[in-house]
Motif scaffolding. Structure first.
Motif, mmCIF file in Angstrom:
data_model
loop_
_atom_site.group_PDB
_atom_site.id
_atom_site.type_symbol
_atom_site.label_atom_id
_atom_site.label_comp_id
_atom_site.label_asym_id
_atom_site.label_seq_id
_atom_site.Cartn_x
_atom_site.Cartn_y
_atom_site.Cartn_z
ATOM 1 N N HIS A 240 21.268 39.511 47.224
ATOM 2 C CA HIS A 240 22.442 39.077 47.252
ATOM 3 C C HIS A 240 22.983 38.257 48.682
ATOM 4 O O HIS A 240 22.453 38.263 49.737
ATOM 5 N N GLN A 241 23.970 37.705 48.438
ATOM 6 C CA GLN A 241 24.575 36.785 49.377
ATOM 7 C C GLN A 241 25.948 37.245 49.514
ATOM 8 O O GLN A 241 26.672 36.777 48.347
ATOM 9 N N THR A 242 26.840 37.536 50.398
ATOM 10 C CA THR A 242 28.168 37.921 50.641
ATOM 11 C C THR A 242 28.660 36.501 51.201
ATOM 12 O O THR A 242 28.241 35.870 52.043
ATOM 13 N N VAL A 243 29.575 36.006 49.988
ATOM 14 C CA VAL A 243 30.167 34.746 50.408
ATOM 15 C C VAL A 243 31.924 34.759 50.903
ATOM 16 O O VAL A 243 32.134 33.778 51.129
ATOM 17 N N TYR A 244 32.163 35.973 50.544
ATOM 18 C CA TYR A 244 33.675 36.043 50.836
ATOM 19 C C TYR A 244 34.158 37.519 51.088
ATOM 20 O O TYR A 244 33.816 38.399 50.632
ATOM 21 N N LYS A 245 35.036 37.771 51.997
ATOM 22 C CA LYS A 245 35.665 38.979 52.069
ATOM 23 C C LYS A 245 37.062 39.007 52.393
ATOM 24 O O LYS A 245 37.628 38.072 52.994
ATOM 25 N N THR A 246 37.966 39.818 51.631
ATOM 26 C CA THR A 246 39.444 39.909 51.474
ATOM 27 C C THR A 246 39.878 41.288 51.333
ATOM 28 O O THR A 246 39.101 41.986 51.160
ATOM 29 N N THR A 247 41.046 41.250 51.524
ATOM 30 C CA THR A 247 41.944 42.499 51.336
ATOM 31 C C THR A 247 42.866 42.516 50.025
ATOM 32 O O THR A 247 43.433 43.446 49.552
ATOM 33 N N ASN A 248 42.841 41.230 49.569
ATOM 34 C CA ASN A 248 43.763 40.773 48.282
ATOM 35 C C ASN A 248 42.799 40.745 47.160
ATOM 36 O O ASN A 248 42.115 39.942 46.808
ATOM 37 N N LYS A 249 43.052 41.551 46.186
ATOM 38 C CA LYS A 249 42.335 41.692 44.906
ATOM 39 C C LYS A 249 42.311 40.513 44.136
ATOM 40 O O LYS A 249 41.622 39.961 43.584
ATOM 41 N N LYS A 250 43.732 40.063 43.950
ATOM 42 C CA LYS A 250 44.162 38.834 43.130
ATOM 43 C C LYS A 250 43.192 37.565 43.728
ATOM 44 O O LYS A 250 42.707 36.735 42.836
ATOM 45 N N ASP A 251 43.432 37.346 44.917
ATOM 46 C CA ASP A 251 42.669 36.230 45.821
ATOM 47 C C ASP A 251 41.028 36.273 45.438
ATOM 48 O O ASP A 251 40.654 35.254 45.231
ATOM 49 N N ALA A 252 40.434 37.625 45.606
ATOM 50 C CA ALA A 252 39.099 37.805 45.090
ATOM 51 C C ALA A 252 38.623 37.332 43.779
ATOM 52 O O ALA A 252 37.964 36.374 43.697
ATOM 53 N N PHE A 253 39.396 37.736 42.907
ATOM 54 C CA PHE A 253 39.283 37.079 41.536
ATOM 55 C C PHE A 253 39.478 35.659 41.413
ATOM 56 O O PHE A 253 38.539 34.954 40.484
ATOM 57 N N LYS A 254 40.423 34.971 41.930
ATOM 58 C CA LYS A 254 40.618 33.715 41.968
ATOM 59 C C LYS A 254 39.645 32.851 42.252
ATOM 60 O O LYS A 254 39.006 32.022 41.934
ATOM 61 N N ILE A 255 38.946 33.185 43.693
ATOM 62 C CA ILE A 255 37.640 32.754 44.108
ATOM 63 C C ILE A 255 36.556 32.820 43.349
ATOM 64 O O ILE A 255 35.738 32.048 43.206
ATOM 65 N N ALA A 256 36.467 33.972 42.772
ATOM 66 C CA ALA A 256 35.246 34.474 41.717
ATOM 67 C C ALA A 256 35.180 33.561 40.588
ATOM 68 O O ALA A 256 34.269 33.056 40.239
#
Length: 159
Positions: free
Chosen positions: A121-137
């Motif tokens: 796997h490749q980690t492409v993003y790290k955040t503390t905001n769940k909504k932001d994470a799903f938007k990027i996903a």
């Protein structure tokens, strides 16, 4: 023209202002007083005002993890493997803080976006905001035609 998607971890405005102030005073110190003190101030300023993230070039199917300051992105482009899915994963991040006579560990919750291919796997993003994470996903899902695995709760759910 390339179709590049850029994701950067947000830096608080006060931290960014502090960073740029340190950079300015550091350069002033380099040219007027002490090269050593100025260099340290510039280094801290760059650290405070910089951000991490990733870029995906959908046209050429390349990606890179980036370090960014003032819209200058630094990172090496790599060809994208055949990604199978993206995982939105909740975990804890720990950092050791040392002061003259005491040491403590500071722990915070973070959400990682991992692109999986084969058993890597490749980690492409790290955040503390769940909504932001799903938007990027969702962007990665559309770009690479892959599924999203929600691993933020106790049960893993395919979206």
């Amino acid at each position: 023209m390339a179709n590049i998607i850029t994701y950067l971890k947000p830096v608080p405005v006060t931290k960014r202002i502090l960073g740029f102030t340190l950079i300015i005073f550091g350069f002033l110190a380099i040219f007027t007083k002490s090269i050593g003190f100025g260099a340290v101030a510039v280094a801290f300023g760059i650290h405070f005002s910089s951000s991490e993230g990733s870029q995906i070039d959908i046209t050429s199917k390349k990606y890179r993890k980036i370090w960014s300051i003032a819209s200058i992105h630094i990172g090496k482009w790599k060809p994208c493997p055949e990604f199978e899915y993206i995982s939105v994963f909740s975990t804890k991040e720990s950092q050791r803080v040392n002061v003259v006579t005491a040491t403590t560990n500071v722990t915070r919750s973070v959400i990682l976006l991992n692109l999986f291919y084969g058993n890597k796997h490749q980690t492409v993003y790290k955040t503390t905001n769940k909504k932001d994470a799903f938007k990027i996903a969702e962007h990665f899902k559309v770009a690479f035609n892959i599924d999203i695995l929600d691993a933020t709760g106790t049960e893993k759910v395919w979206l």
